[in-house]
Scaffold this motif. Structure first.
Motif, mmCIF file in Angstrom:
data_model
loop_
_atom_site.group_PDB
_atom_site.id
_atom_site.type_symbol
_atom_site.label_atom_id
_atom_site.label_comp_id
_atom_site.label_asym_id
_atom_site.label_seq_id
_atom_site.Cartn_x
_atom_site.Cartn_y
_atom_site.Cartn_z
ATOM 1 N N ALA A 242 1.041 -1.227 -0.071
ATOM 2 C CA ALA A 242 0.130 0.077 0.029
ATOM 3 C C ALA A 242 0.848 1.146 -0.108
ATOM 4 O O ALA A 242 0.558 2.049 -0.654
ATOM 5 C CB ALA A 242 -0.922 0.007 1.226
ATOM 6 N N ASP A 243 1.909 1.264 0.855
ATOM 7 C CA ASP A 243 2.836 2.385 0.807
ATOM 8 C C ASP A 243 3.501 2.559 -0.266
ATOM 9 O O ASP A 243 3.764 3.610 -0.938
ATOM 10 C CB ASP A 243 3.749 2.115 2.052
ATOM 11 C CG ASP A 243 3.120 2.411 3.369
ATOM 12 O OD1 ASP A 243 2.389 3.192 3.419
ATOM 13 O OD2 ASP A 243 3.854 1.718 4.427
ATOM 14 N N CYS A 355 -3.500 4.265 3.595
ATOM 15 C CA CYS A 355 -2.232 4.146 4.322
ATOM 16 C C CYS A 355 -2.092 4.672 5.785
ATOM 17 O O CYS A 355 -1.448 4.185 6.584
ATOM 18 C CB CYS A 355 -1.252 4.781 3.325
ATOM 19 S SG CYS A 355 -0.872 3.893 1.744
ATOM 20 N N ALA A 356 -2.622 6.032 5.682
ATOM 21 C CA ALA A 356 -2.670 6.468 7.115
ATOM 22 C C ALA A 356 -3.255 5.504 8.286
ATOM 23 O O ALA A 356 -2.724 5.439 9.360
ATOM 24 C CB ALA A 356 -3.142 8.054 7.070
ATOM 25 N N GLU A 357 -4.444 5.028 7.912
ATOM 26 C CA GLU A 357 -5.033 4.201 8.824
ATOM 27 C C GLU A 357 -4.095 2.934 9.322
ATOM 28 O O GLU A 357 -4.051 2.418 10.121
ATOM 29 C CB GLU A 357 -6.376 3.671 8.239
ATOM 30 C CG GLU A 357 -7.549 4.632 8.395
ATOM 31 C CD GLU A 357 -7.789 5.083 9.829
ATOM 32 O OE1 GLU A 357 -8.296 3.757 10.495
ATOM 33 O OE2 GLU A 357 -7.220 5.816 10.268
ATOM 34 N N HIS A 359 -1.054 2.696 9.043
ATOM 35 C CA HIS A 359 0.164 2.884 9.915
ATOM 36 C C HIS A 359 -0.412 3.226 11.454
ATOM 37 O O HIS A 359 0.340 2.894 12.252
ATOM 38 C CB HIS A 359 0.822 3.964 9.502
ATOM 39 C CG HIS A 359 1.845 3.922 8.285
ATOM 40 N ND1 HIS A 359 2.980 3.335 8.421
ATOM 41 C CD2 HIS A 359 1.592 3.904 7.133
ATOM 42 C CE1 HIS A 359 3.516 3.246 7.247
ATOM 43 N NE2 HIS A 359 2.770 3.573 6.455
ATOM 44 N N ARG A 360 -1.637 3.568 11.633
ATOM 45 C CA ARG A 360 -2.138 3.748 12.663
ATOM 46 C C ARG A 360 -2.508 2.466 13.650
ATOM 47 O O ARG A 360 -2.045 2.068 14.726
ATOM 48 C CB ARG A 360 -3.609 4.691 12.698
ATOM 49 C CG ARG A 360 -3.869 5.736 13.915
ATOM 50 C CD ARG A 360 -4.797 6.534 13.416
ATOM 51 N NE ARG A 360 -6.277 6.097 13.065
ATOM 52 C CZ ARG A 360 -6.817 5.477 13.745
ATOM 53 N NH1 ARG A 360 -6.771 5.564 15.160
ATOM 54 N NH2 ARG A 360 -8.096 4.817 13.233
ATOM 55 N N HIS A 361 -3.042 1.576 12.932
ATOM 56 C CA HIS A 361 -3.519 0.130 13.436
ATOM 57 C C HIS A 361 -2.928 -1.048 12.942
ATOM 58 O O HIS A 361 -3.397 -2.133 13.292
ATOM 59 C CB HIS A 361 -5.016 0.146 13.666
ATOM 60 C CG HIS A 361 -5.926 0.191 12.297
ATOM 61 N ND1 HIS A 361 -5.345 -0.713 11.177
ATOM 62 C CD2 HIS A 361 -6.797 1.012 12.028
ATOM 63 C CE1 HIS A 361 -6.295 -0.143 10.242
ATOM 64 N NE2 HIS A 361 -7.128 0.818 10.647
ATOM 65 N N GLY A 362 -2.013 -0.935 12.007
ATOM 66 C CA GLY A 362 -1.535 -2.187 11.329
ATOM 67 C C GLY A 362 -2.249 -3.001 10.593
ATOM 68 O O GLY A 362 -1.761 -4.017 10.006
ATOM 69 N N GLY A 363 -3.436 -2.499 10.260
ATOM 70 C CA GLY A 363 -4.206 -3.153 9.363
ATOM 71 C C GLY A 363 -5.099 -4.367 10.159
ATOM 72 O O GLY A 363 -5.942 -5.004 9.566
#
Ligand code: UGB
Length: 606
Positions: A242-243, A355-357, A359-363
């Motif tokens: 995604a990144d 992507c921001a999400e 990074h926040r919760h690892g998916g």
């Protein structure tokens, strides 16, 4: 297998002991006995630890909490009032639809695609992987081929190779890869298609989240089960895909499921809607029959006024409605559909938000547990359970103020006809007035949509013939019209390449367009079959047999020759979609459809 140290093993065992998992090691015989089995169990635990964001320890903690909530009957929707959300509702092929599709096709130049295909489709009763199934029998193209070609076609318009990630599982990985390789990725560029494999998660034996050991072989193996299609988010994060896409300038990421051939009839318009509304999340939806086994897009308003628009699974919607706004639960309204649109798990997400999400919760999003309890005390399970997650739950953790919307295509037949159910299940679904979602309906709906597109553009397409296959009565067998996405991947393509006003397609006919460069100026397809291959003389020779000729057909220019159809009248024996008789032997692909195609004669344009 030397990438771990004894210290790491010791740390993992220590962590597991702290999480109450002593039973994993209690029965161990003294050193020197069953050492290999012990090593195997440790290796499996390491693997489970690595393949879950936060590790096994986090998994067990999450499980304990969710099992507790389940036992206590915590209502995930406590205090929520459901209502029908506002969204874009489109008529397939309308002017508005086509404007949005045009915008979406342009925006697709910056879109990445993700296919979740880890499920084996036990419900369908097919032993192969589902993406290898033919979408329809006229061309024989399989689902994966159709998807790849759509993505190639959209990429060609935008002048860019659009990435496709396919989530596989142990059940589907090897066969998916083999299918792609067998067909040389249907021409996709190297690296354009990436396979990401989901892992299973540990099963849980009881409310304390003790990991369940298999009894065989003395209990040296943890039982595992699939974690669900929600894994796709964790994997797009952990693999860095995604990144990477974001860094490459992609703006949208589109998710879809394994066997809905119609997905790309609606997806570009949905991308257009996302652009127009600047949606962070946009779910494609269709009108849904009450109690139909697809999730419902629902607006939930919390007591404090916050609200989210989210998929509520069908088994949760009915009780939620009964407990709140409608004692009758999920029922059809005057339109003969449930007022709550059906989620078809085709999502357009804004990549930067996504992507921001991640990074926040690892998916790891909105896991749930669904234990089958042995009795009302809820202290024991009938069989082990595990945590699960669903890809459409992604918006659940989005920050307040995010823009979540949906796009309904009012004509179900144009957007959604998945192949999910075995012949027996399909027949009983149909008998109770529900869509059968079978291989039969998937194929017939495909032809119907193609015919109706031609009709809408002004072609004279004769009506369908009545048909019965696999106990499904009242089927409509439209002329078997199908074209490659490389020929037309949107309404504008079709309009440009087919002079519809000068086209007639008779009832008992088939029209197969494979040539990307075909043009139909005038055609009277009265009876029988026309196949437009466009692969030049070599393929025609190959069709006539001969290895040398077949080799020549593999040339790079194959499929790119311009074929102009003008003043052509077709009248031949054609192909028959012949119902299988009860004890007739048939290939699985035919059996699940209930017919086989008997080819008697056709006109082929090489
Ligand atoms: N899938 C995986 O890749 N991995 C898994 O572990 C499981 C599945 P199903 P389901 O469209 O009618 C969904 O089994 O989960 C893939 C939505 O939740 O076909 O019962 C699998 O390969 C529901 O809201 O469907 O129900 C397939 O591609 C509704 O939208 C996809 O996930 C419903 O689909 C879906 O798996 C529907």
């Amino acid at each position: 297998h030397c990438s771990h140290s004894p210290q790491q093993d010791a740390a993992l065992v220590e962590a597991l002991l702290q999480e109450g998992q002593a039973h994993l090691f209690e029965g161990w015989p003294p050193a020197g006995e069953r050492d290999q089995a012990k090593r195997r169990l440790l290796a499996q635990l390491r693997h489970l630890d690595k393949s879950y964001a936060g590790g096994l320890r986090k998994y067990i903690q999450n499980a304990r909490q969710l099992l507790h909530d389940s036992k206590e009957g915590v209502n995930p929707f406590e205090g929520c009032v459901p209502s029908v959300p506002e969204g874009e509702r489109l008529d397939f092929g309308s002017q508005r639809f086509r404007e949005l599709e045009r915008a979406g096709v342009a925006a697709a130049a910056n879109a990445a695609f993700v296919l979740v295909a880890g499920g084996l489709g036990e419900r369908l009763g097919y032993s192969g992987i589902k993406v290898a199934l033919p979408v329809e029998s006229a061309s024989g193209q399989c689902f994966l081929e159709l998807y790849v070609k759509h993505i190639l076609a959209l990429g060609a318009k935008g002048g860019r190779a659009l990435p496709l990630a396919i989530m596989t599982s142990d059940d589907t990985h090897t066969r998916t890869l083999a299918l792609l390789e067998k067909h040389a990725y249907w021409g996709a560029a190297p690296g354009q298609v990436t396979l990401i494999k989901q892992e299973k998660v540990a099963c849980l034996a009881d409310n304390d989240a003790h990991l369940a050991l298999l009894e065989k072989d003395g209990g040296f193996e943890v039982q595992t089960k699939p974690h669900g299609h929600g894994d796709v988010h964790m994997l797009l994060h952990s693999t860095g895909l995604a990144d990477k896409w974001l860094a490459e300038g992609f703006k949208w990421v589109c998710f879809f499921q394994d066997t809905n051939g119609l997905v790309f009839r609606a997806l570009p318009a949905a991308i257009g809607v996302s652009e127009a509304h600047d949606f962070d999340v946009n779910s494609l939806a269709v009108p849904r029959k009450a109690k139909e086994a697809i999730g419902a897009i629902t607006k939930l308003t919390y007591p404090d006024g916050r609200h989210i628009t989210i998929n509520v699974e069908y088994n949760q919607l009915d009780p939620l409605l009964r407990a709140t706004i409608n004692p009758q639960g999920d029922v059809n309204d005057s339109t003969n559909f449930s007022p709550f649109p059906g989620n078809i798990n085709q999502l357009v997400l804004k990549l930067s938000t996504y992507c921001a999400e991640l990074h926040r919760h690892g998916g790891v999003i909105a896991e749930f547990v669904n234990p089958k309890y042995a009795d009302a005390s809820k202290t024991a399970f009938k069989s082990s359970t595990r945590l699960e997650c669903m890809m459409q739950d992604f918006p659940k953790s989005l920050p307040e103020g995010s823009r979540v919307g949906f796009t309904v295509v009012n004509q179900v037949w144009a957007a959604y006809s998945p192949v999910k159910n075995s012949p027996a299940d399909a027949a009983s679904k149909a008998a109770s007035g529900n869509p059968s979602h079978s291989a039969t309906s998937g194929e017939l709906d495909w032809y119907q949509t193609s015919c109706k597109m031609l009709q809408a553009l002004g072609a004279r397409v004769d009506g369908p013939l009545p048909a019965q296959f696999n106990g499904l009565t009242e089927l409509e067998l439209w002329p078997r019209v199908t074209w490659s996405p490389l020929f037309a991947c949107c309404w504008d393509d079709l309009e440009e390449k087919v002079a519809a006003a000068s086209v007639h397609v008779g009832s008992d006919t088939a029209l197969v367009i494979e040539a990307p460069q075909a043009r139909i100026r005038s055609l009277d397809l009265r009876r029988g079959v026309l196949v437009i291959r466009g692969s030049g003389g070599a393929a025609a020779a190959a069709a006539a047999g001969g290895e040398a000729a077949a080799e020549a057909a593999g040339g790079a220019a194959a499929g790119e020759r311009e074929v102009v159809v003008e003043d052509v009248t077709v009248d031949n024996e054609g192909w028959e979609w012949r119902a299988l008789s009860p004890d007739e032997g048939a290939a699985e692909e035919e059996y699940i459809r209930g017919f086989r195609v008997v080819r008697k004669g056709q006109m082929e344009l090489p």
